[in-house]
Design a protein around this motif. Structure first.
Motif, PDB file in Angstrom:
ATOM      1  N   UNK A  69       0.821  -1.224   0.000  1.00  0.00           N
ATOM      2  CA  UNK A  69       0.000   0.000   0.000  1.00  0.00           C
ATOM      3  C   UNK A  69       0.851   1.269   0.000  1.00  0.00           C
ATOM      4  N   UNK A  70       1.974   1.200  -0.691  1.00  0.00           N
ATOM      5  CA  UNK A  70       2.801   2.396  -0.883  1.00  0.00           C
ATOM      6  C   UNK A  70       2.260   3.205  -2.046  1.00  0.00           C
ATOM      7  N   UNK A  71       2.758   4.427  -2.184  1.00  0.00           N
ATOM      8  CA  UNK A  71       2.345   5.258  -3.311  1.00  0.00           C
ATOM      9  C   UNK A  71       3.000   4.751  -4.584  1.00  0.00           C
ATOM     10  N   UNK A  72       2.191   4.597  -5.616  1.00  0.00           N
ATOM     11  CA  UNK A  72       2.693   4.192  -6.921  1.00  0.00           C
ATOM     12  C   UNK A  72       1.693   4.658  -7.972  1.00  0.00           C
ATOM     13  N   UNK A  73       2.125   4.636  -9.216  1.00  0.00           N
ATOM     14  CA  UNK A  73       1.250   5.032 -10.317  1.00  0.00           C
ATOM     15  C   UNK A  73       0.633   3.777 -10.931  1.00  0.00           C
ATOM     16  N   UNK A  74      -0.666   3.610 -10.808  1.00  0.00           N
ATOM     17  CA  UNK A  74      -1.299   2.416 -11.381  1.00  0.00           C
ATOM     18  C   UNK A  74      -1.149   2.344 -12.906  1.00  0.00           C
ATOM     19  N   UNK A  75      -0.986   3.483 -13.550  1.00  0.00           N
ATOM     20  CA  UNK A  75      -0.840   3.468 -15.009  1.00  0.00           C
ATOM     21  C   UNK A  75       0.468   2.826 -15.441  1.00  0.00           C
ATOM     22  N   UNK A  76       1.418   2.717 -14.525  1.00  0.00           N
ATOM     23  CA  UNK A  76       2.707   2.101 -14.854  1.00  0.00           C
ATOM     24  C   UNK A  76       2.534   0.609 -15.174  1.00  0.00           C
ATOM     25  N   UNK A  77       1.579  -0.061 -14.526  1.00  0.00           N
ATOM     26  CA  UNK A  77       1.325  -1.464 -14.824  1.00  0.00           C
ATOM     27  C   UNK A  77       1.006  -1.634 -16.303  1.00  0.00           C
ATOM     28  N   UNK A  78       0.045  -0.854 -16.758  1.00  0.00           N
ATOM     29  CA  UNK A  78      -0.395  -0.946 -18.153  1.00  0.00           C
ATOM     30  C   UNK A  78       0.753  -0.610 -19.098  1.00  0.00           C
ATOM     31  N   UNK A  79       1.471   0.458 -18.809  1.00  0.00           N
ATOM     32  CA  UNK A  79       2.554   0.900 -19.683  1.00  0.00           C
ATOM     33  C   UNK A  79       3.647  -0.156 -19.791  1.00  0.00           C
ATOM     34  N   UNK A  80       4.036  -0.738 -18.656  1.00  0.00           N
ATOM     35  CA  UNK A  80       5.106  -1.738 -18.666  1.00  0.00           C
ATOM     36  C   UNK A  80       4.670  -3.030 -19.332  1.00  0.00           C
ATOM     37  N   UNK A  81       3.449  -3.455 -19.048  1.00  0.00           N
ATOM     38  CA  UNK A  81       2.967  -4.687 -19.684  1.00  0.00           C
ATOM     39  C   UNK A  81       2.913  -4.537 -21.196  1.00  0.00           C
ATOM     40  N   UNK A  82       2.454  -3.363 -21.651  1.00  0.00           N
ATOM     41  CA  UNK A  82       2.398  -3.108 -23.091  1.00  0.00           C
ATOM     42  C   UNK A  82       3.791  -3.105 -23.698  1.00  0.00           C
ATOM     43  N   UNK A  83       4.741  -2.502 -22.997  1.00  0.00           N
ATOM     44  CA  UNK A  83       6.115  -2.447 -23.516  1.00  0.00           C
ATOM     45  C   UNK A  83       6.717  -3.858 -23.608  1.00  0.00           C
ATOM     46  N   UNK A  84       6.479  -4.684 -22.595  1.00  0.00           N
ATOM     47  CA  UNK A  84       6.970  -6.068 -22.628  1.00  0.00           C
ATOM     48  C   UNK A  84       6.329  -6.811 -23.803  1.00  0.00           C
ATOM     49  N   UNK A  85       5.034  -6.612 -23.995  1.00  0.00           N
ATOM     50  CA  UNK A  85       4.334  -7.297 -25.093  1.00  0.00           C
ATOM     51  C   UNK A  85       4.888  -6.865 -26.447  1.00  0.00           C
ATOM     52  N   UNK A  86       5.181  -5.571 -26.596  1.00  0.00           N
ATOM     53  CA  UNK A  86       5.746  -5.093 -27.861  1.00  0.00           C
ATOM     54  C   UNK A  86       7.114  -5.710 -28.106  1.00  0.00           C
ATOM     55  N   UNK A  87       7.912  -5.793 -27.054  1.00  0.00           N
ATOM     56  CA  UNK A  87       9.252  -6.378 -27.205  1.00  0.00           C
ATOM     57  C   UNK A  87       9.168  -7.855 -27.561  1.00  0.00           C
TER      58      UNK A  87
END
Length: 163
Positions: A93-111
């Motif tokens: 429950x630390x502060x984080x950006x939930x949009x980072x999940x989507x961005x990173x998953x998409x980047x991994x998928x593209x790679x």
């Protein structure tokens, strides 16, 4: 807020033969959404914004295609480590950006897509590709993600300043 108003109860007629599993006896609920805007719902993405998003995606794909397969594999490992760190932050429950999940998953998928494109160019079939992928995953040496390394370096620099 939504408000419910029950206009009437409509029961199916006996002459109407519809399968019992998909028919419902309760058809009279109307959902009235309290919307403060006078215009009807429209798509949030306009044509100009979708063009910009497409350009960013194409730019990212060009960048990925410019890398070697080994560099792509290294970055996939790093991004998966970052995703793991994000999951840890979420669970703590630390502060984080939930949009980072989507961005990173998409980047991994593209790679991984670019990696597969290269395999197809080399004539590697699906079965052999999966076998090679399993071998590659087994050969990965666990290491901390770059964000954790950076955090450790910052902490070490802060300790050095204090002393």
């Amino acid at each position: 807020m939504t408000s419910l108003s029950v206009s009437s109860f409509v029961f199916p007629k006996s002459s109407y033969s519809k399968p019992a599993a998909s028919s419902s006896a309760f058809h009279g609920v109307k959902m009235a959404h309290l919307c403060r805007s006078s215009r009807p719902f429209t798509s949030l993405a306009t044509s100009s914004s979708s063009v910009v998003m497409m350009a960013k995606r194409e730019e990212e794909l060009k960048e990925i295609r410019g890398k070697t397969t080994e560099e792509i594999n290294e970055e996939i490992v790093d991004l998966k480590g970052e995703l793991f760190m994000l999951r840890l932050q979420r669970s703590a429950r630390n502060d984080f950006k939930p949009s980072e999940f989507h961005r990173m998953r998409k980047r991994v998928a593209r790679m991984m897509s670019v990696k597969r494109e290269r395999e197809l160019e080399e004539g590697i079939g699906r079965r052999l590709s999966r076998k090679l992928d399993k071998q590659w995953k087994k050969s990965i040496v666990p290491r901390p993600p770059p964000s954790l390394l950076k955090l450790r370096e910052e902490e070490a620099a802060a300790e050095a300043k204090k002393e």
